[in-house]
Design a protein around this motif. Structure first.
Motif, PDB file in Angstrom:
ATOM      1  N   GLU A   1      10.645   6.408   4.229  1.00 23.53           N
ATOM      2  CA  GLU A   1       9.984   7.505   3.519  1.00 23.53           C
ATOM      3  C   GLU A   1      10.572   7.705   2.127  1.00 23.53           C
ATOM      4  O   GLU A   1       9.843   8.020   1.169  1.00 23.53           O
ATOM      5  CB  GLU A   1      10.086   8.792   4.336  1.00 23.53           C
TER       6      GLU A   1
ATOM      7  N   THR B   1       0.901   9.038   9.426  1.00 18.97           N
ATOM      8  CA  THR B   1      -0.161   9.076   8.437  1.00 18.97           C
ATOM      9  C   THR B   1      -0.978   7.790   8.535  1.00 18.97           C
ATOM     10  O   THR B   1      -0.601   6.845   9.226  1.00 18.97           O
ATOM     11  CB  THR B   1       0.421   9.197   7.023  1.00 18.97           C
TER      12      THR B   1
ATOM     13  N   LEU C   1       5.777   9.765   6.001  1.00 17.01           N
ATOM     14  CA  LEU C   1       4.976   8.820   6.777  1.00 17.01           C
ATOM     15  C   LEU C   1       4.556   9.409   8.121  1.00 17.01           C
ATOM     16  O   LEU C   1       3.721   8.821   8.819  1.00 17.01           O
ATOM     17  CB  LEU C   1       5.755   7.525   6.997  1.00 17.01           C
TER      18      LEU C   1
ATOM     19  N   ARG D   1       7.134   9.606  -0.033  1.00 10.07           N
ATOM     20  CA  ARG D   1       6.178  10.495   0.638  1.00 10.07           C
ATOM     21  C   ARG D   1       6.437  10.432   2.138  1.00 10.07           C
ATOM     22  O   ARG D   1       6.991   9.448   2.644  1.00 10.07           O
ATOM     23  CB  ARG D   1       4.738  10.093   0.347  1.00 10.07           C
TER      24      ARG D   1
ATOM     25  N   ALA E   1       9.045   5.102   0.060  1.00  9.00           N
ATOM     26  CA  ALA E   1       7.627   5.403  -0.153  1.00  9.00           C
ATOM     27  C   ALA E   1       7.423   6.621  -1.040  1.00  9.00           C
ATOM     28  O   ALA E   1       6.350   6.806  -1.617  1.00  9.00           O
ATOM     29  CB  ALA E   1       6.948   5.636   1.187  1.00  9.00           C
TER      30      ALA E   1
ATOM     31  N   ALA F   1      -1.339   5.523   6.322  1.00 16.77           N
ATOM     32  CA  ALA F   1      -0.539   4.410   5.805  1.00 16.77           C
ATOM     33  C   ALA F   1       0.481   3.945   6.838  1.00 16.77           C
ATOM     34  O   ALA F   1       0.714   2.741   7.004  1.00 16.77           O
ATOM     35  CB  ALA F   1       0.161   4.819   4.515  1.00 16.77           C
ATOM     36  N   ALA F   2       1.105   4.891   7.542  1.00 17.75           N
ATOM     37  CA  ALA F   2       2.086   4.530   8.575  1.00 17.75           C
ATOM     38  C   ALA F   2       1.417   3.800   9.734  1.00 17.75           C
ATOM     39  O   ALA F   2       1.966   2.833  10.276  1.00 17.75           O
ATOM     40  CB  ALA F   2       2.803   5.781   9.074  1.00 17.75           C
TER      41      ALA F   2
ATOM     42  N   LEU G   1       0.691   0.263   8.601  1.00 17.16           N
ATOM     43  CA  LEU G   1       1.902  -0.546   8.521  1.00 17.16           C
ATOM     44  C   LEU G   1       2.415  -0.887   9.913  1.00 17.16           C
ATOM     45  O   LEU G   1       2.873  -2.012  10.159  1.00 17.16           O
ATOM     46  CB  LEU G   1       2.982   0.180   7.717  1.00 17.16           C
TER      47      LEU G   1
ATOM     48  N   ASP H   1       0.821  -1.209   0.000  1.00 17.02           N
ATOM     49  CA  ASP H   1       0.000   0.000   0.000  1.00 17.02           C
ATOM     50  C   ASP H   1       0.858   1.262   0.000  1.00 17.02           C
ATOM     51  O   ASP H   1       0.456   2.301  -0.538  1.00 17.02           O
ATOM     52  CB  ASP H   1      -0.921  -0.009   1.221  1.00 17.02           C
ATOM     53  N   ILE H   2       2.036   1.169   0.613  1.00 25.57           N
ATOM     54  CA  ILE H   2       2.948   2.321   0.642  1.00 25.57           C
ATOM     55  C   ILE H   2       3.848   2.318  -0.578  1.00 25.57           C
ATOM     56  O   ILE H   2       3.991   3.333  -1.273  1.00 25.57           O
ATOM     57  CB  ILE H   2       3.782   2.310   1.937  1.00 25.57           C
ATOM     58  N   SER H   3       4.457   1.172  -0.859  1.00 25.80           N
ATOM     59  CA  SER H   3       5.333   1.024  -2.037  1.00 25.80           C
ATOM     60  C   SER H   3       5.640  -0.458  -2.229  1.00 25.80           C
ATOM     61  O   SER H   3       6.133  -1.104  -1.300  1.00 25.80           O
ATOM     62  CB  SER H   3       6.641   1.793  -1.849  1.00 25.80           C
TER      63      SER H   3
END
Length: 388
Positions: free
Chosen positions: A131, A149, A138, A136, A134, A151-152, A155, A83-85
């Motif tokens: 980051e 975030t 986090l 971006r 990613a 997403a963070a 995870l 989802d992040i990378s």
């Protein structure tokens, strides 16, 4: 476990292909790197994981046990990484994810580093590496700290659950070696600490089990959060109806009722007939708002159109209730089984007030899909045995 995530992915590839060369192709590493990874995984596991034959490598019993846990761990972890990378499936390390978890919970680099016993620069570098992959941020800097975030946060939760599975693997592998590893972590609500849990612990020790048992106390919400993060194995206490959230299962062990109690010298202890209006004249010690027993307490008055008494002490402490009852004219509303020992020793006195419809289920709350170790399963069986 202390495993390297990349090594575990290589282990899965070898287990699925039975071939060092094929696993190397799948994981894009050399055959010597595959061999070294498997050797490292076996060294940490403390035993061989494969039968080595001319036809290939085949999992033995220990290997099958570890494969089950690693697959479960990656099922938690990989969707959150992707989802992040997608590249994080290849590059993310245990150390980076541990730093992410610590930052998510501490929301401060200094506190996160202290929690991990690392230099602040080390934690900062780990987050920066994630980051960069990613592409971006986090974490967002706010007046309240470094807030993860969405997403963070996802995870961090997935990594916690993945690491919990790998910790379970240590216990599973210990069973094969006939040694004990790991621990049992129980989120215990008040009734269980006074009634069901002591009996189960005695049985568990009598069966020869020696591994540590951590009994965690706290509010229901805090215990539930710990369960969902993988910090607690299971909760025992009053069940919620309906279940509080979709990712937990509830299992009834037995039912309990409520009793109203007073100190030895309270004037109501000599009355053969007690009205609800009599009860409303006194101060009370009761469970906090949100607890099932609190709802039953309030219903005593509201069902007769009376106001709930205003002089309330909100506490889950049996000791505090006992002392207040014996030092004042407070009354208490409590689980009958929780107060059983106090009543039998004359430290609390049940009131002659008829209660109806106060039966409530007591049992276990578990993460949906949770796979207990042999020792945890044995302990759960003893909880059931102890409460028949």
């Amino acid at each position: 476990m202390r495993h390297n995530l990349r090594h575990l992915r290589v282990f899965v590839a070898v287990a699925e292909t039975g071939s060092v060369s094929r696993a190397g192709e799948l994981r894009h590493v050399s055959q010597p790197a595959v061999t070294q990874a498997i050797a490292r995984v076996e060294r940490i596991a403390g035993q061989p994981l494969f039968e080595r034959t001319t036809q290939g490598l085949f999992l033995n019993k220990a290997g099958e046990v570890l494969l089950t846990r690693v697959r479960r761990a990656l099922e938690f972890l990989d969707p959150a990484l992707v989802d992040i990378s997608p590249r994080l499936q290849v590059t993310a390390t245990t150390a980076q994810l541990q730093s992410l978890i610590a930052m998510r919970e501490a929301e401060n680099f200094t506190l996160a580093a202290r929690r991990l016993d690392l230099a602040q620069a080390t934690v900062h570098r780990a987050i920066t590496q994630l980051e960069q992959e990613a592409r971006r941020p986090l974490f967002e800097r706010t007046a309240y700290g470094m807030i993860g975030t969405k997403a963070a946060q996802n995870l961090a939760l997935a990594a916690r659950l993945a690491f919990a599975e790998l910790a379970q693997a240590e216990a599973d592998l210990g069973e094969i070696r006939a040694t004990e590893a790991g621990r049992i972590v129980i989120g215990a609500m008040p009734l269980s600490r006074a009634y069901a849990l002591p009996q189960a612990i005695v049985r568990f020790r009598a069966a020869g089990r020696r591994l540590p048992i951590d009994v965690v106390e706290g509010t229901y919400d805090d215990l539930l959060a710990g369960l969902r993060r993988g910090e607690i194995d299971f909760l025992i206490g009053a069940l919620r109806e309906p279940a509080p959230i979709g990712d937990v299962d509830q299992r009834v062990l037995f039912h309990d009722t409520i009793v109203l109690v007073a100190g030895a010298d309270h004037p109501l202890t000599t009355q053969q007939t007690i009205s609800t209006a009599d009860l409303a004249r006194y101060p009370w010690v009761v469970a906090p708002k949100g607890a099932p027993i609190r709802g039953h307490f309030e219903a005593i008055f509201t069902q007769e159109g009376l106001a709930v008494p205003g002089q309330l002490v909100e506490s889950r402490s049996l000791i505090l209730m006992r002392e207040l009852l014996n030092a004042s004219d407070h009354l208490g509303c409590i689980s009958r089984l929780q107060a059983e020992a106090e009543i039998s020793h004359g430290l609390m006195n049940p009131l002659a007030y008829s209660l109806v419809d106060t039966e409530r289920p007591i049992g276990l709350t578990l993460r949906k899909g949770w796979l207990p170790t042999a020792a945890q399963a044995e302990f759960l069986d003893m909880l059931g045995t102890g409460t028949d």
